[in-house]
Design an enzyme around this catalytic site. Structure first.
Site, PDB file in Angstrom:
ATOM      1  N   LYS A   1      17.833  -1.639   6.088  1.00 16.34           N
ATOM      2  CA  LYS A   1      18.418  -0.923   7.236  1.00 16.34           C
ATOM      3  C   LYS A   1      19.075   0.375   6.791  1.00 16.34           C
ATOM      4  O   LYS A   1      19.075   1.362   7.528  1.00 16.34           O
ATOM      5  CB  LYS A   1      19.446  -1.816   7.924  1.00 16.34           C
ATOM      6  CG  LYS A   1      20.410  -1.091   8.810  1.00 16.34           C
ATOM      7  CD  LYS A   1      21.539  -2.001   9.189  1.00 16.34           C
ATOM      8  CE  LYS A   1      22.809  -1.252   9.500  1.00 16.34           C
ATOM      9  NZ  LYS A   1      23.452  -0.554   8.391  1.00 16.34           N
ATOM     10  N   ASN A   2      19.631   0.410   5.581  1.00 13.42           N
ATOM     11  CA  ASN A   2      20.328   1.620   5.143  1.00 13.42           C
ATOM     12  C   ASN A   2      19.417   2.604   4.409  1.00 13.42           C
ATOM     13  O   ASN A   2      19.896   3.605   3.874  1.00 13.42           O
ATOM     14  CB  ASN A   2      21.547   1.243   4.297  1.00 13.42           C
ATOM     15  CG  ASN A   2      22.639   0.638   5.178  1.00 13.42           C
ATOM     16  OD1 ASN A   2      22.523   0.639   6.399  1.00 13.42           O
ATOM     17  ND2 ASN A   2      23.683   0.115   4.559  1.00 13.42           N
TER      18      ASN A   2
ATOM     19  N   CYS B   1      29.996   1.075  12.868  1.00 14.77           N
ATOM     20  CA  CYS B   1      30.825  -0.125  12.842  1.00 14.77           C
ATOM     21  C   CYS B   1      32.305   0.226  12.739  1.00 14.77           C
ATOM     22  O   CYS B   1      32.682   1.155  12.026  1.00 14.77           O
ATOM     23  CB  CYS B   1      30.428  -0.996  11.656  1.00 14.77           C
ATOM     24  SG  CYS B   1      28.996  -2.001  12.013  1.00 14.77           S
TER      25      CYS B   1
ATOM     26  N   ARG C   1      35.790   6.072   9.556  1.00 17.77           N
ATOM     27  CA  ARG C   1      34.442   6.638   9.510  1.00 17.77           C
ATOM     28  C   ARG C   1      34.439   8.159   9.773  1.00 17.77           C
ATOM     29  O   ARG C   1      33.711   8.659  10.629  1.00 17.77           O
ATOM     30  CB  ARG C   1      33.484   5.955  10.508  1.00 17.77           C
ATOM     31  CG  ARG C   1      33.492   4.444  10.526  1.00 17.77           C
ATOM     32  CD  ARG C   1      32.900   3.758   9.324  1.00 17.77           C
ATOM     33  NE  ARG C   1      31.603   4.072   8.853  1.00 17.77           N
ATOM     34  CZ  ARG C   1      30.468   3.446   9.172  1.00 17.77           C
ATOM     35  NH1 ARG C   1      30.488   2.470  10.041  1.00 17.77           N
ATOM     36  NH2 ARG C   1      29.322   3.780   8.623  1.00 17.77           N
TER      37      ARG C   1
ATOM     38  N   ASP D   1      29.251  -4.157   1.804  1.00 22.06           N
ATOM     39  CA  ASP D   1      28.535  -4.911   2.854  1.00 22.06           C
ATOM     40  C   ASP D   1      28.250  -6.359   2.442  1.00 22.06           C
ATOM     41  O   ASP D   1      27.858  -7.168   3.265  1.00 22.06           O
ATOM     42  CB  ASP D   1      27.217  -4.205   3.196  1.00 22.06           C
ATOM     43  CG  ASP D   1      27.444  -2.746   3.492  1.00 22.06           C
ATOM     44  OD1 ASP D   1      27.872  -2.429   4.603  1.00 22.06           O
ATOM     45  OD2 ASP D   1      27.236  -1.915   2.583  1.00 22.06           O
TER      46      ASP D   1
ATOM     47  N   ARG E   1      21.041  -5.059  15.370  1.00 20.80           N
ATOM     48  CA  ARG E   1      21.012  -3.720  14.777  1.00 20.80           C
ATOM     49  C   ARG E   1      20.548  -3.755  13.336  1.00 20.80           C
ATOM     50  O   ARG E   1      19.952  -2.800  12.848  1.00 20.80           O
ATOM     51  CB  ARG E   1      22.410  -3.089  14.819  1.00 20.80           C
ATOM     52  CG  ARG E   1      22.836  -2.683  16.182  1.00 20.80           C
ATOM     53  CD  ARG E   1      24.211  -2.053  16.101  1.00 20.80           C
ATOM     54  NE  ARG E   1      24.358  -1.395  14.839  1.00 20.80           N
ATOM     55  CZ  ARG E   1      25.441  -1.441  14.087  1.00 20.80           C
ATOM     56  NH1 ARG E   1      26.486  -2.111  14.494  1.00 20.80           N
ATOM     57  NH2 ARG E   1      25.475  -0.799  12.957  1.00 20.80           N
TER      58      ARG E   1
HETATM   59  C1  EPZ Z   1      26.704   3.684   4.489  1.00 22.20           C
HETATM   60  O1  EPZ Z   1      27.669   4.183   5.394  1.00 22.20           O
HETATM   61  C2  EPZ Z   1      26.130   2.447   5.107  1.00 22.20           C
HETATM   62  N1  EPZ Z   1      25.539   2.789   6.394  1.00 22.20           N
HETATM   63  C3  EPZ Z   1      27.195   1.385   5.243  1.00 22.20           C
HETATM   64  O2  EPZ Z   1      26.587   0.216   5.728  1.00 22.20           O
HETATM   65  C4  EPZ Z   1      27.783   1.093   3.878  1.00 22.20           C
HETATM   66  O3  EPZ Z   1      28.839   0.183   4.009  1.00 22.20           O
HETATM   67  C5  EPZ Z   1      28.301   2.389   3.247  1.00 22.20           C
HETATM   68  O4  EPZ Z   1      27.263   3.380   3.208  1.00 22.20           O
HETATM   69  C6  EPZ Z   1      28.827   2.183   1.841  1.00 22.20           C
HETATM   70  O5  EPZ Z   1      27.815   1.680   1.022  1.00 22.20           O
HETATM   71  C7  EPZ Z   1      24.327   3.310   6.431  1.00 22.20           C
HETATM   72  O6  EPZ Z   1      23.680   3.544   5.405  1.00 22.20           O
HETATM   73  C8  EPZ Z   1      23.745   3.571   7.769  1.00 22.20           C
HETATM   74  P1  EPZ Z   1      30.037   6.292   3.102  1.00 22.20           P
HETATM   75  P2  EPZ Z   1      28.241   5.658   5.221  1.00 22.20           P
HETATM   76  O7  EPZ Z   1      29.876   7.710   3.508  1.00 22.20           O
HETATM   77  O8  EPZ Z   1      27.222   6.503   4.587  1.00 22.20           O
HETATM   78  C9  EPZ Z   1      34.568   7.819   3.425  1.00 22.20           C
HETATM   79  C10 EPZ Z   1      26.406  -1.747   6.987  1.00 22.20           C
HETATM   80  O9  EPZ Z   1      27.073  -2.737   7.399  1.00 22.20           O
HETATM   81  N2  EPZ Z   1      34.050   9.078   4.005  1.00 22.20           N
HETATM   82  O10 EPZ Z   1      29.531   5.894   1.756  1.00 22.20           O
HETATM   83  O11 EPZ Z   1      28.788   6.061   6.540  1.00 22.20           O
HETATM   84  C11 EPZ Z   1      34.396   6.646   4.406  1.00 22.20           C
HETATM   85  O12 EPZ Z   1      35.400   6.622   5.372  1.00 22.20           O
HETATM   86  C12 EPZ Z   1      27.041  -0.376   6.946  1.00 22.20           C
HETATM   87  O13 EPZ Z   1      25.214  -1.813   6.686  1.00 22.20           O
HETATM   88  C13 EPZ Z   1      34.926  10.098   4.296  1.00 22.20           C
HETATM   89  O14 EPZ Z   1      36.142  10.001   4.070  1.00 22.20           O
HETATM   90  O15 EPZ Z   1      29.413   5.340   4.211  1.00 22.20           O
HETATM   91  C14 EPZ Z   1      34.414   5.477   3.470  1.00 22.20           C
HETATM   92  O16 EPZ Z   1      35.749   5.129   3.190  1.00 22.20           O
HETATM   93  C15 EPZ Z   1      28.466  -0.315   7.302  1.00 22.20           C
HETATM   94  N3  EPZ Z   1      34.432  11.250   4.851  1.00 22.20           N
HETATM   95  C16 EPZ Z   1      33.759   6.022   2.209  1.00 22.20           C
HETATM   96  O17 EPZ Z   1      33.813   7.446   2.306  1.00 22.20           O
HETATM   97  C17 EPZ Z   1      33.097  11.411   5.136  1.00 22.20           C
HETATM   98  O18 EPZ Z   1      32.696  12.476   5.640  1.00 22.20           O
HETATM   99  C18 EPZ Z   1      32.316   5.603   2.016  1.00 22.20           C
HETATM  100  O19 EPZ Z   1      31.565   5.917   3.189  1.00 22.20           O
HETATM  101  C19 EPZ Z   1      32.207  10.358   4.807  1.00 22.20           C
HETATM  102  C20 EPZ Z   1      32.704   9.192   4.244  1.00 22.20           C
END
Ligand code: EPZ
Length: 455
Positions: A26-27, A124, A129, A314, A422
């Site tokens: 999915k990711n 989520c 986020r 996750d 989803r």
């Molecule tokens: C991806 O989310 C995945 N989603 C998430 O999977 C997964 O948990 C996450 O990566 C971490 O591995 C998809 O791929 C669609 P991040 P993403 O940017 O890319 C902070 C699931 O259940 N951050 O790595 O949105 C953020 O708040 C889902 O399958 C900022 O501060 O995650 C978090 O604390 C949930 N500013 C950290 O970075 C930003 O602009 C990591 O988020 C972006 C992120």
């Protein structure tokens, strides 16, 4: 409260046993679909799961003039981006729902059309986020961003140019943002502190097949040399290691035995080590991985989530359900999302003993330690779980509630199960095939399917 068609009755207490298959991650799949927009030829993506996130992204691409059709094989999508066009802003907003994918379409659309639009984003509810890193990245490439009431309007009046970027945190989405923008930007881009999750490597493989030049160093540095144009790709998506781990945790929590066809050792090594420490057993072969409870007590452990190659966030929620069955005190420190332990309050209502803390417990200090977030947990077990009324909070938390309900004595009513579509293909049939005693109180008319978010 959700309507009755979105409720599942779970009669717990039966170990899950049998075999299921996981398909593409999915990711990765939605991002590979976005990459197709960069090409001058059609792309063919294989091993695509039938999940709502894929349907949402298909619709978004179609709004932008990309044809998306099923290929000759099951699970194959063919995307033709040769007539990419602007989409109506209201249509994007309506279709995207709470999807987070529009942010990743920005680079490709800026290259193809010179402008892009991002509606309010969802995903989520596991933390704030934010998307500040994404905007900083896009600005570094030369995009301008105009915030208006209905969303963000982006333009690239002078085109997009390669640049040096250091991410404040190895964010998955922001790394993908850089990749999807840099491949057609003029010159070289150097990204430091990049995320290196297996799904990102797979996206790099997709882009390389299209003609991109991307190298990865061992120190989280990725270098991309922009090219003038990209072709299409044919790609078999990396299997979903997050779904596989969810089923593995279900086997452990219910005292069961589940073979997950498609699960890959290579992308799950950290999970497998942890599973073994808890007392779970597994057998690996070329087709997949058999996960099972070998009998006897499970062990309490200390666990800290982290970016890859650490323990994936996750994986945390489903495994916590299994930890309620382990003997002793387990400590869980969530360092990726500040609010990903909120789902445990419902487990406590079922009989679990889980206490949340603001401090960083059991590991290194993280970004959330000084910021008043309940991001550490102490799970004391083993505890008998009792069926309860549960409302699904987010994708992984939701699946974790299903696991808890299956492990519990008695009947649970789980509300909001459509959210699980989803990210978990065909999960009701898989559960039935594994012997779960579940029932939908009334048949769900297909017309009541709701558009969901992309996590
Ligand atoms: C991806 O989310 C995945 N989603 C998430 O999977 C997964 O948990 C996450 O990566 C971490 O591995 C998809 O791929 C669609 P991040 P993403 O940017 O890319 C902070 C699931 O259940 N951050 O790595 O949105 C953020 O708040 C889902 O399958 C900022 O501060 O995650 C978090 O604390 C949930 N500013 C950290 O970075 C930003 O602009 C990591 O988020 C972006 C992120």
């Amino acid at each position: 409260m959700t309507d009755i068609a979105d409720v599942l009755l779970v009669h717990g207490g039966t170990p899950l046993e049998g075999e299921i298959r996981v398909r593409g991650a999915k990711n990765l799949v939605p991002k590979a679909m976005v990459a197709a927009v960069l090409g001058s030829e059609p792309s063919r993506l294989r091993n695509v799961p039938d999940i709502r996130d894929v349907r949402v992204v298909s619709g978004l691409l179609q709004l932008h003039g990309v044809t998306v059709e099923s290929g000759d094989r099951p699970g194959e999508l063919v995307m033709d981006p040769r007539k990419v066009e602007s989409a109506n802003v209201a249509d994007i907003d309506a279709h995207a729902g709470a999807s987070r994918i529009p942010i990743l379409l920005c680079g490709p659309l800026l290259h193809r059309l010179g402008h892009a639009f991002i509606p309010g984003l969802g995903g989520c509810d596991i933390g704030g986020r934010p998307i500040d890193f994404h905007f900083d990245v896009l600005r570094s490439f030369g995009a301008t961003i105009d915030k208006r009431a209905d969303g963000q309007y982006l333009e690239a009046p002078k085109g997009l140019r390669g640049c040096k970027i250091r991410l404040p945190y190895p964010s998955v989405g922001s790394t993908e943002q850089v990749l999807l923008t840099a491949v057609l930007a003029e010159g070289v881009t150097e990204l430091t502190n990049a995320a290196v999750e297996p799904e990102i490597e797979d996206l790099i493989c997709v882009l390389q097949k299209m003609g991109a030049i991307i190298s990865m160093d061992t120190d989280r540095t990725i270098r991309i040399t922009g090219v003038d144009s990209l072709g299409g790709y044919t790609h078999h998506a990396v299997p979903d290691r997050l779904e596989a781990a969810s089923w593995a945790s279900a086997a452990l929590a219910t005292g069961g035995d589940i073979t997950v066809r498609g699960a890959q050792q290579r992308t799950m090594m950290t999970f497998l080590n942890t599973y073994r420490r808890v007392g779970g057993a597994f057998d690996i072969n070329d087709e997949g991985i058999r996960f099972y409870h070998p009998g006897g007590p499970l062990n309490a452990i200390a666990l800290e989530t982290d970016v890859h190659p650490g323990f994936q966030t996750d994986w945390q929620q489903p495994l916590v359900v299994a930890l309620t069955q382990a003997a002793g005190l387990s400590i869980v420190h969530e360092t990726v999302y500040e609010s990903r332990l909120g789902f445990t309050s419902a487990l406590n209502q079922m009989g679990a003993h889980i206490q949340l803390y603001r401090e960083c417990l059991g590991g290194s200090a993280c970004r959330f330690g000084q910021r008043n977030f309940l991001h550490s947990a102490v799970v004391s077990g083993p505890t008998k779980l009792q069926g309860a009324d549960l409302v699904i909070p987010d994708l992984r938390g939701g699946f974790s509630y299903l696991i808890a309900a299956l492990a519990a004595q008695g009947t649970s009513r789980v509300h909001g199960i459509s959210l699980i579509n989803r990210g978990y293909e065909n999960f009701l049939d898989k559960l039935r095939g594994l012997g779960a005693d579940i029932e939908l109180p009334v048949p769900r008319p297909a017309s009541q399917e709701r558009t969901g978010a992309v996590a």
